[in-house]
Design a protein around this motif. Sequence first.
Motif, PDB file in Angstrom:
ATOM      1  N   LEU A  95       0.828  -1.209   0.000  1.00 26.18           N
ATOM      2  CA  LEU A  95       0.000   0.000   0.000  1.00 26.18           C
ATOM      3  C   LEU A  95       0.860   1.256   0.000  1.00 26.18           C
ATOM      4  CD1 LEU A  95      -2.834  -1.002   2.503  1.00 26.18           C
ATOM      5  CD2 LEU A  95      -2.908  -1.026   0.006  1.00 26.18           C
ATOM      6  N   ARG A  96       1.907   1.253   0.778  1.00 23.66           N
ATOM      7  CA  ARG A  96       2.768   2.448   0.843  1.00 23.66           C
ATOM      8  C   ARG A  96       3.470   2.712  -0.482  1.00 23.66           C
ATOM      9  NH1 ARG A  96       5.456   1.977   6.947  1.00 23.66           N
ATOM     10  NH2 ARG A  96       3.786   3.136   7.988  1.00 23.66           N
ATOM     11  N   GLN A  97       3.821   1.632  -1.180  1.00 27.92           N
ATOM     12  CA  GLN A  97       4.539   1.814  -2.435  1.00 27.92           C
ATOM     13  C   GLN A  97       3.608   2.150  -3.590  1.00 27.92           C
ATOM     14  OE1 GLN A  97       7.739   2.157  -3.029  1.00 27.92           O
ATOM     15  NE2 GLN A  97       7.182   2.553  -5.169  1.00 27.92           N
ATOM     16  N   SER A  98       2.377   1.646  -3.559  1.00 29.13           N
ATOM     17  CA  SER A  98       1.480   1.795  -4.709  1.00 29.13           C
ATOM     18  C   SER A  98       0.438   2.886  -4.536  1.00 29.13           C
ATOM     19  CB  SER A  98       0.754   0.465  -4.964  1.00 29.13           C
ATOM     20  OG  SER A  98      -0.076   0.126  -3.855  1.00 29.13           O
ATOM     21  N   LEU A  99       0.330   3.458  -3.353  1.00 27.16           N
ATOM     22  CA  LEU A  99      -0.719   4.440  -3.053  1.00 27.16           C
ATOM     23  C   LEU A  99      -0.716   5.586  -4.054  1.00 27.16           C
ATOM     24  CD1 LEU A  99      -1.545   5.828   0.460  1.00 27.16           C
ATOM     25  CD2 LEU A  99      -1.095   7.422  -1.386  1.00 27.16           C
ATOM     26  N   ASP A 100      -1.917   5.948  -4.500  1.00 25.41           N
ATOM     27  CA  ASP A 100      -2.118   7.085  -5.388  1.00 25.41           C
ATOM     28  C   ASP A 100      -3.234   7.933  -4.783  1.00 25.41           C
ATOM     29  OD1 ASP A 100      -1.830   8.757  -7.541  1.00 25.41           O
ATOM     30  OD2 ASP A 100      -2.173   7.209  -9.059  1.00 25.41           O
ATOM     31  N   MET A 101      -3.482   9.093  -5.342  1.00 24.42           N
ATOM     32  CA  MET A 101      -4.527   9.968  -4.831  1.00 24.42           C
ATOM     33  C   MET A 101      -5.728   9.971  -5.758  1.00 24.42           C
ATOM     34  SD  MET A 101      -3.552  11.141  -1.954  1.00 24.42           S
ATOM     35  CE  MET A 101      -4.953  12.243  -1.728  1.00 24.42           C
ATOM     36  N   ALA A 102      -6.928   9.767  -5.191  1.00 17.64           N
ATOM     37  CA  ALA A 102      -8.155  10.005  -5.945  1.00 17.64           C
ATOM     38  C   ALA A 102      -8.375  11.504  -6.065  1.00 17.64           C
ATOM     39  CB  ALA A 102      -9.335   9.346  -5.235  1.00 17.64           C
ATOM     40  N   ALA A 103      -9.037  11.916  -7.134  1.00 15.68           N
ATOM     41  CA  ALA A 103      -9.207  13.349  -7.408  1.00 15.68           C
ATOM     42  C   ALA A 103     -10.411  13.916  -6.656  1.00 15.68           C
ATOM     43  CB  ALA A 103      -9.349  13.585  -8.909  1.00 15.68           C
ATOM     44  N   HIS A 104     -10.445  13.703  -5.332  1.00 15.81           N
ATOM     45  CA  HIS A 104     -11.601  14.108  -4.532  1.00 15.81           C
ATOM     46  C   HIS A 104     -11.221  15.017  -3.367  1.00 15.81           C
ATOM     47  CE1 HIS A 104     -13.685  10.060  -5.811  1.00 15.81           C
ATOM     48  NE2 HIS A 104     -13.698  10.966  -6.782  1.00 15.81           N
ATOM     49  N   PRO A 105     -10.381  16.034  -3.544  1.00 18.54           N
ATOM     50  CA  PRO A 105     -10.043  16.892  -2.403  1.00 18.54           C
ATOM     51  C   PRO A 105     -11.258  17.676  -1.926  1.00 18.54           C
ATOM     52  CG  PRO A 105      -9.222  17.864  -4.434  1.00 18.54           C
ATOM     53  CD  PRO A 105      -9.748  16.498  -4.782  1.00 18.54           C
ATOM     54  N   ARG A 106     -11.442  17.735  -0.603  1.00 20.41           N
ATOM     55  CA  ARG A 106     -12.584  18.454  -0.053  1.00 20.41           C
ATOM     56  C   ARG A 106     -12.224  18.958   1.340  1.00 20.41           C
ATOM     57  NH1 ARG A 106     -13.657  17.113   4.399  1.00 20.41           N
ATOM     58  NH2 ARG A 106     -12.782  15.123   4.994  1.00 20.41           N
ATOM     59  N   GLY A 107     -13.052  19.883   1.855  1.00 19.96           N
ATOM     60  CA  GLY A 107     -12.944  20.304   3.242  1.00 19.96           C
ATOM     61  C   GLY A 107     -11.994  21.433   3.531  1.00 19.96           C
ATOM     62  N   SER A 108     -11.274  21.950   2.539  1.00 23.45           N
ATOM     63  CA  SER A 108     -10.232  22.946   2.780  1.00 23.45           C
ATOM     64  C   SER A 108     -10.776  24.353   3.024  1.00 23.45           C
ATOM     65  CB  SER A 108      -9.259  22.963   1.598  1.00 23.45           C
ATOM     66  OG  SER A 108      -9.955  23.119   0.377  1.00 23.45           O
ATOM     67  N   ALA A 109     -12.071  24.543   2.834  1.00 24.73           N
ATOM     68  CA  ALA A 109     -12.747  25.787   3.235  1.00 24.73           C
ATOM     69  C   ALA A 109     -14.085  25.359   3.838  1.00 24.73           C
ATOM     70  CB  ALA A 109     -12.944  26.722   2.049  1.00 24.73           C
ATOM     71  N   ALA A 110     -13.994  24.572   4.900  1.00 20.33           N
ATOM     72  CA  ALA A 110     -15.124  23.788   5.382  1.00 20.33           C
ATOM     73  C   ALA A 110     -16.285  24.633   5.877  1.00 20.33           C
ATOM     74  CB  ALA A 110     -14.674  22.854   6.499  1.00 20.33           C
ATOM     75  N   MET A 111     -17.496  24.140   5.589  1.00 24.04           N
ATOM     76  CA  MET A 111     -18.717  24.716   6.134  1.00 24.04           C
ATOM     77  C   MET A 111     -18.924  24.093   7.523  1.00 24.04           C
ATOM     78  SD  MET A 111     -22.599  24.747   4.540  1.00 24.04           S
ATOM     79  CE  MET A 111     -22.623  22.952   4.354  1.00 24.04           C
ATOM     80  N   MET A 112     -18.450  24.826   8.522  1.00 22.27           N
ATOM     81  CA  MET A 112     -18.566  24.410   9.910  1.00 22.27           C
ATOM     82  C   MET A 112     -18.581  25.662  10.770  1.00 22.27           C
ATOM     83  SD  MET A 112     -16.071  21.088  10.486  1.00 22.27           S
ATOM     84  CE  MET A 112     -14.527  21.888  10.051  1.00 22.27           C
TER      85      MET A 112
END
Length: 593
Positions: free
Chosen positions: A518-535
């Motif tokens: 997992l550490r060697q093959s991990l990639d990122m899904a194109a789903h970034p969220r929460g960086s200007a969170a509604m809270m």
Amino acid sequence: MKATTLLGLLPLVRPSLGREEAADYIIVGAGTAGLVLANRLSEDPSVTVTVIEPGADERNNINVTGTDKFSLAFNTHIDWQYSTVNQPRANNRSLPLHQGKAWGGTSTINGMTYIRGNKLEFDLWSHLGNPGWTWSTLLPYFIKSENYTLPTPSQLDAGATYQPQNHGFSGPLHVGYPAALHNGSFAPLILGAWDDMSASLAHNADLNSGDVHGFGMGPQTLDGREDVRYDSARAYYHPVEHRGNLRIVRGTVRRILWGDGGGKGGRELLRANGVEFVTDQGAVQRMRVGKEVIVSAGGVRSPLVLEASGIGNRRILESLGIETLVDLPGVGENLGGQSAHIIVFSGEMEASASAYHTHVTAAELFGANLESVRNATRESIPRWAKDMARGSRNALSPEALEKQFRLQYDLIFKHNVTPAEVITVSAPGGIMVSNYYAILPFSRGSVHLGGLDQIDKPVIDPGVFSADFDIAATTAIGRMAQRFWLSDHIRPLVTAQLVPDASALPENATDAQWLAHLRQSLDMAAHPRGSAAMMSRELGGVVDPELRVYGTANVRVVDASVIPMPISGHMSAAVYAVAEKAADIIKQNSKGQ
């Protein structure tokens, strides 16, 4: 005074914009959300709407329009081609993060999957200081945006199923199944194999009902009759581009410009009077705004626009030489994402034009280990909260993170919300694939400006595998994906395990072997969220329930960056609904002014 300091003071300038161009609404970004807003706000002919976008019109780009071209647009001119900082828990590798640079944003390059998520995940938003944000209040907007095409008899035989009460049939966004999907041997094999995997796993008749548990064929944002992708531009902009009060201007917004603060409720709030942007030719221009600036630049770029405009963590802004106008430490923090993993076999299965999505509960995922994982997760929450607060340079408090984590824990272990997903595909040439994800990760990261006027070079740190649960869940769902292809239903069709090969990850691989893989093959899904969170602001929120940036009178953020917690759906469906609801909020506010 140093030049960098002068640049840093730019957000404080109260420019006289004179005869410069103006619009009632300026939308920063023509992405998935931005074009929904452009369409809905320009329905009122008395207002003008200008969208400022660095990408271009790609309606004739086959890598966008083709329903079978997923991933071919990656690393081309319509991909921002971001990279993360080196990730210690991914063998210190920098990971690529694909985000769309075009009219339509990431909806032009994504996998087109249309799955909303679980009801309780959306209901959770109201517990974070957002009254009025629940599944029941968002469902009308999911339906409003959707134009669902009923599966043909052949597609029904191929595995497509639906429940009409869950869908809209007159919205701008076409949702359906590829024209190439037809009856064959794929569906019975997949159904039989997943049915055998767990006594509690069952076929899900409609993955968009608000309950994604089980397995089913996911619809996509496409028009099967025309065999064309429906991105945000095709759905929301092309049909109304003739409107005289709506336009897209090519350029990159560098910062919001501020006028005099306006009194509201006895508090002094910043009021935007325009934006500064750079044209394709490199010229710096300004545009005045009459009503509102709406930042819809996405989970990566929206917090950068705020920081460049003097809104964010005071310590970060001071280090960049930017004067702090609103000290809002949550800007750029709380970044959530999903690590992406794949296992590939060769074999003799018939190719399918669509995919099966399997969402599993913690009980199905961990089996006999459920109690130990549950206890370890509960006991680890305070430690994760402290570690991630420290990682945010104390922009987020341990108490705020712990509250979020406990709510998420309850979803997974008390309410049986699905924390993991497998996507099963049989591709041409005898290639049989599972993409698998821990879709409710506890890990949080950040995205910030790396320097003055470096909005195209964000510092992205997703903090992958910061929480032990994420490793345990990813390992367990990976094992399930591998077991699927080696089950009695499928094994006779399998000839070899290709990625990774069986020597690296054998059928009975140990936890250590899985972790190394997992550490060697991990990639990122194109789903970034929460960086200007509604809270709530106390929890590290950036926008209020009306999506208005705290401390401002007329600046909102509307895109994936406001989604405060992970969801089991695929991000674009939720973004369309959030943007539809936001448009109504903005219109209603405008009437009251």
